[in-house]
Design an enzyme around this catalytic site. Sequence first.
Site, mmCIF file in Angstrom:
data_model
loop_
_atom_site.group_PDB
_atom_site.id
_atom_site.type_symbol
_atom_site.label_atom_id
_atom_site.label_comp_id
_atom_site.label_asym_id
_atom_site.label_seq_id
_atom_site.Cartn_x
_atom_site.Cartn_y
_atom_site.Cartn_z
ATOM 1 N N SER A 32 -18.618 21.818 24.668
ATOM 2 C CA SER A 32 -17.323 22.112 24.068
ATOM 3 C C SER A 32 -16.247 21.759 25.079
ATOM 4 O O SER A 32 -16.530 21.639 26.279
ATOM 5 C CB SER A 32 -17.236 23.603 23.715
ATOM 6 O OG SER A 32 -15.910 23.993 23.427
ATOM 7 N N TYR B 222 -17.736 32.650 25.135
ATOM 8 C CA TYR B 222 -18.014 31.292 24.667
ATOM 9 C C TYR B 222 -17.776 30.278 25.779
ATOM 10 O O TYR B 222 -18.605 29.394 26.027
ATOM 11 C CB TYR B 222 -17.120 30.997 23.465
ATOM 12 C CG TYR B 222 -17.365 29.661 22.803
ATOM 13 C CD1 TYR B 222 -18.446 29.478 21.955
ATOM 14 C CD2 TYR B 222 -16.481 28.594 22.997
ATOM 15 C CE1 TYR B 222 -18.656 28.249 21.323
ATOM 16 C CE2 TYR B 222 -16.684 27.377 22.378
ATOM 17 C CZ TYR B 222 -17.776 27.210 21.538
ATOM 18 O OH TYR B 222 -17.981 26.000 20.927
#
Length: 269
Positions: free
Chosen positions: A149, A162
């Site tokens: 990501s 995250y």
Amino acid sequence: MTDNILKLFSMKGKIVLITGGAHGIGYSLGIAYAQVGAKIVFNARHQAGVETGLAAYEKEGIKAYGYVCDVTDETAVATMMQQIEAEVGSVDVLVNNAGIISRLPMLDMTASDFRKVVDVDLTGPFIMAKAVLPAMIQKGGGKIINICSMMSELGRETVSAYAAAKGGLKMLTKNIASEYGKYNIQCNGIGPGYIATEQTKPLRERQTDGSRHPFDAFIIAKTPAERWGKPEDLQGAAVFLASDASNFVNGHILYVDGGILAYIGKQPE
């Protein structure tokens, strides 16, 4: 010469295992791999997810193989790998796509909440990689692709777990490449930008006055491409990293983000 180049991107006869490949980004990657000749295998945590995925692939004319498995459960993963080996064959390409996010300020997040995200987004890929590596070593090569990501590089409010997990996944990618490159195994990552999926649809809906949702406006302003990405925007990168075209690419994170990571942002007016 053209034929030789095209052959580099062919995945005819290859078996690709995509975790969380029943919908969203994982499903889109499955479509791409099937189009270049690969057999598609995927998992979901529940039978309903498997059935949804199988139906979606079938609608596209693709014969896929689905399995119920929690990627954080080492025993369940081992059982799934035995089933895949017996029913489909040895996995040539693993795509660690399954992931979750919990949007909470750190002070509101419990340690249990934090561990849950890290367990799925980082420990899961570790378990899956361990499960496929022995067979890849034995047959002389393989590919592992970790869906990282932009949060592998950036921080933002409410995504501490995250970002920590995806940052860890970036380094796990580099370490697998370092440790197993000598066996002709390439481990790389894809770092998607903000992708338009069903999960992000509420953030892209127009307001009652016709204006953009504030977060939508923020993403457009931060992205040189001035749009959200589509799952299809990730397909080319995924095929490249899974095919022979990337045989000397190892430990790399390919960011498909419309230029966000290259951009400091617009000057205030």
